[in-house]
Write an enzyme that holds these catalytic residues in place. Structure first.
Site, mmCIF file in Angstrom:
data_model
loop_
_atom_site.group_PDB
_atom_site.id
_atom_site.type_symbol
_atom_site.label_atom_id
_atom_site.label_comp_id
_atom_site.label_asym_id
_atom_site.label_seq_id
_atom_site.Cartn_x
_atom_site.Cartn_y
_atom_site.Cartn_z
ATOM 1 N N GLU A 66 6.153 -20.735 -21.114
ATOM 2 C CA GLU A 66 6.094 -19.384 -20.539
ATOM 3 C C GLU A 66 7.158 -18.474 -21.171
ATOM 4 O OE1 GLU A 66 5.042 -16.079 -18.141
ATOM 5 O OE2 GLU A 66 4.015 -17.779 -19.052
ATOM 6 N N ARG A 104 1.326 1.825 -6.009
ATOM 7 C CA ARG A 104 1.556 0.815 -4.972
ATOM 8 C C ARG A 104 0.281 0.052 -4.633
ATOM 9 N NH1 ARG A 104 6.258 1.805 -2.249
ATOM 10 N NH2 ARG A 104 5.520 0.532 -0.536
ATOM 11 N N LYS A 107 6.354 -14.976 -23.152
ATOM 12 C CA LYS A 107 6.938 -13.679 -22.776
ATOM 13 C C LYS A 107 7.566 -13.013 -24.006
ATOM 14 C CE LYS A 107 5.263 -12.975 -19.766
ATOM 15 N NZ LYS A 107 4.384 -13.890 -19.124
ATOM 16 N N CYS A 154 0.846 -1.187 0.000
ATOM 17 C CA CYS A 154 0.000 0.000 0.000
ATOM 18 C C CYS A 154 0.883 1.238 0.000
ATOM 19 C CB CYS A 154 -0.847 0.017 1.264
ATOM 20 S SG CYS A 154 -1.821 -1.463 1.489
ATOM 21 N N GLU A 187 4.768 -11.874 -26.545
ATOM 22 C CA GLU A 187 3.837 -10.787 -26.204
ATOM 23 C C GLU A 187 4.500 -9.416 -26.090
ATOM 24 O OE1 GLU A 187 3.257 -12.390 -21.664
ATOM 25 O OE2 GLU A 187 1.753 -11.030 -22.453
ATOM 26 N N TRP A 226 -3.693 -1.643 -1.219
ATOM 27 C CA TRP A 226 -3.598 -2.866 -2.002
ATOM 28 C C TRP A 226 -3.959 -3.960 -1.016
ATOM 29 C CZ3 TRP A 226 -3.295 -4.507 -6.782
ATOM 30 C CH2 TRP A 226 -2.968 -5.836 -7.015
ATOM 31 N N ASN A 257 1.067 -0.015 6.016
ATOM 32 C CA ASN A 257 1.495 -0.741 4.814
ATOM 33 C C ASN A 257 2.291 -1.950 5.289
ATOM 34 O OD1 ASN A 257 2.547 -1.645 2.368
ATOM 35 N ND2 ASN A 257 4.324 -0.276 2.536
ATOM 36 N N GLY A 258 1.810 -3.154 4.982
ATOM 37 C CA GLY A 258 2.509 -4.360 5.435
ATOM 38 C C GLY A 258 1.501 -5.432 5.832
ATOM 39 N N LYS A 301 -3.914 -5.751 -19.554
ATOM 40 C CA LYS A 301 -3.411 -6.432 -18.359
ATOM 41 C C LYS A 301 -4.424 -7.456 -17.856
ATOM 42 C CE LYS A 301 -0.790 -7.561 -15.023
ATOM 43 N NZ LYS A 301 0.339 -8.444 -15.360
ATOM 44 N N HIS A 315 9.222 -35.059 -33.604
ATOM 45 C CA HIS A 315 7.957 -35.454 -34.252
ATOM 46 C C HIS A 315 7.414 -34.345 -35.144
ATOM 47 C CE1 HIS A 315 8.141 -38.938 -31.669
ATOM 48 N NE2 HIS A 315 8.374 -38.131 -30.659
#
Ligand code: AGP
Length: 613
Positions: free
Chosen positions: A486, A27, A490, A2, A493, A76, A102-103, A608, A509
């Protein structure tokens, strides 16, 4: 993660706090709140959503507009979904103390019960409210001032915090403290701005002091005192902020994607915080407690997701079958929702989603619920729709992921699945010593990730020699086959290079027909039971003049003679390898995209969170 900000001075605090929150919004941005300490009262306003909604709310509110002391927060969510009640500031029962945090307070359940037994009542689901109630407990008889109450409360807390606290009885004062979360104090002319980072301070002053862990600051308009939480005075040196505002939001990184790649060590640490118990050698997942009995009886697990989340599910399939010995399938959410899957009460469907808002995953979840499955969520955004539409779940605590290309969410999705698989495996068949081995190795992963990041510049050099090629292959076996997928995603994209990921043995194959001197082939080749097979696959590519880049285990000198380039990762047990082997691939894609002049944080055609079908 946060953002908190506080102001004590001669100017009206409200405008300064709102602007400060806007600078900290990267944040966290699911709810925000402000408290102005004025006229013997705390004037509080809280709102869900972006800071601008709070700003509209407080505009014209006389009580909030005036007053020269205040604290504010942009959230957050980690504990308790984003809503007005859970938004900060939180107050104690008397309403005389307000706090922003924050935490994560790890022992909040124990403290909450202790305070309830003492007669306190709780309004929110947050861990933070426990902290202000605890301070209130030491403050309520009037024998102590605010900092004395804070000094008594903080030693009772385990976890992380950056806090700012104010009391209506002491209107010209803020008490700030930190442990594990950042906190900076801007030292201006007769004014102080305390904040999670310099972004909220730089506009007012470049003179700052950085609080260290377990330090407290008592800030009034006439001065500032710092001490340890055990009340030993500390002298702080004033330093200068050198960064511009943009630089601060990006934390000195050029792009959010690179910043998030470099945050992975800490993100994985946060994903395991309070869940990996090395003292008792066990895993504790509060979010699954209510369904654990049913989960232990499940006959089949089905992992659903899209894109990177689906790749994380593919690694999960290996983890749940290998470490949990539970039959597991992985499905693209978009396919699962339409193919009338065989799912019933004996099935557990786990939805993996960073945003928690992906339309296909939500629809697949509805399908599973309708068919009577137990539904779980592995989600990063607290309070998101997936989180609200599952029976139970585990949050990643990876912090906001702003770069469109998902990176730290992926490694945290692997960490959380590993914790769940170990929890189930230990309850079903795994010996204490095997469990101990995995938990100790898991605890070392964050540092090992951070050691790989030092290779970034070398990986950039490797990428610069390959960006002219428009087709790449990524090959891996076992746990590292999904990592190959993956790596290819990456690269695709963000650099727009065509790439394909495959199980290494599949190459013969068909895809081997593509191999020539213009085809870079990235092999995931860490030490494992199929290492010799991978070396043969590498030789097959070499025989056709393919360019071989290998991700290998540190100390493996042998592999050098088969490859054009080798990027090393530290050794670890095979089930944990994907959290390490993916990091060089993220950096390879990042540097390739940058060298090809692509917009890394906002790649073309992508969003996103894909909230449409
Ligand atoms: C990954 O880099 C992409 N942004 C995309 O594939 C993403 O993983 C997918 O859209 C799923 O998103 P979610 O995890 O928020 O559900």
């Amino acid at each position: 993660m946060c953002g908190i900000v506080g102001y004590v001075g001669k100017k009206n605090a409200c405008g300064i706090l709102i602007e400060g929150l806007k600078r900290l919004e990267y944040r966290g941005y699911d709810s925000a709140g402000i408290c102005i300490n004025h006229g013997g009262k705390l004037h509080i306003s809280k709102h869900t959503g972006r800071v601008m909604h709070l700003e509209e709310e407080v505009l014209g509110d006389e009580n909030i507009a005036t007053g020269t002391t205040g604290i504010a927060h942009t959230r957050w969510a980690t504990h308790g979904e984003p809503n007005q009640t859970n938004a900060h500031p939180h107050t104690d029962d008397s309403g005389r103390i307000a706090l922003v945090h924050n935490g994560v307070i790890e022992n909040y359940r124990t403290l909450r019960q202790f305070l309830i037994d003492k007669g306190h009542t709780f309004k929110s689901e947050t861990d933070t409210e426990v902290l202000v109630q605890l301070i209130g407990e030491f403050y309520r008889d009037g024998s102590r001032n605010l900092e004395q109450a804070v000094h008594l409360a903080l030693p009772e807390v385990t976890g992380t915090y950056g806090i700012a606290v104010t009391s209506s009885d002491e209107p010209d004062k803020i008490v700030a403290a930190r442990k594990g979360s950042p906190l900076i104090i801007g030292v201006g002319e007769d004014e102080y701005v305390v904040a999670s980072d310099a972004g909220a301070i730089i506009e007012h002053t470049a003179n700052v002091i950085y609080l260290k862990d377990n330090e407290i600051a008592v800030i009034t308009s006439t001065g500032l005192r710092t001490a340890t939480i055990d009340n030993v005075p500390v002298t702080k040196e004033i330093q200068q902020i050198e960064w511009s505002l943009d630089e601060i939001a990006l934390g000195g990184f050029e792009h959010f994607m690179l910043k998030e790649i470099f945050e992975q060590g800490e993100a994985v640490r946060n994903s395991m915080r309070g869940r990996l118990d090395l003292r008792e050698m066990r895993v504790q997942l509060g979010g699954l407690e209510s369904v654990l009995r049913e989960l232990l009886r499940t006959r089949k697990i089905v992992l659903i997701g899209c894109g990177t989340a689906w790749h994380a599910g593919l690694v999960g399939e290996y983890l749940f079958e290998d470490l949990g010995r539970i039959p597991t399938e992985v499905e693209y959410s978009s396919e699962f929702r339409y193919r009338n899957p065989i799912v019933d009460e004996g099935t557990t469907v786990i939805a993996i989603s960073q945003s928690g808002e992906t339309a296909d995953t939500l629809a697949a979840l509805r399908e599973a619920t309708d068919k009577g499955a137990l539904t779980l969520g592995i989600v990063n955004v607290v309070g998101s729709t997936v989180a609200r539409n599952t029976d139970a779940g585990v949050y990643l605590h990876a912090g906001p992921e702003i770069g469109v290309a998902s990176t730290k969410a992926f490694t945290c999705q692997l960490a959380v699945q590993t914790l769940i698989a170990l929890l189930l495996g230990r309850r079903r068949f795994m010996s204490q010593s095997t469990m101990q081995g995995y938990l100790e190795a898991l605890a070392e992963i964050p540092e090992k990730i951070e050691s790989i990041l030092t290779e970034s510049e070398r990986i950039k050099d490797i990428a610069s020699g390959l960006i002219e090629f428009d087709n790449w292959l990524f090959l891996g076996r076992g746990y590292n086959y999904p990592v190959a997928l993956e790596g290819a995603l990456k690269l695709k994209e963000i650099s727009y290079i065509h790439a394909e990921g495959l199980p290494a043995a599949e190459m013969k194959h068909g895809p081997i027909a593509l191999i020539n001197e213009n085809m870079p082939v990235v092999f995931l080749a860490p030490r494992c039971s199929t290492y010799a097979k991978i070396i043969s696959n590498i030789e097959e590519v070499r025989a056709r003049k393919g360019r071989v880049i290998a991700i290998a285990t540190q100390g493996d000198e042998e592999i050098r003679k088969y490859c054009d380039q080798v990027i090393y990762v530290p050794d670890c047990p095979v089930p944990l390898q994907p959290m390490l082997t993916v990091v060089p691939l993220q950096l390879l894609a990042y540097h390739a995209a940058l060298l090809r002049g692509c917009n890394v944080d906002k790649p073309r055609n992508l969003a996103k969170s894909v909230t449409v079908e």
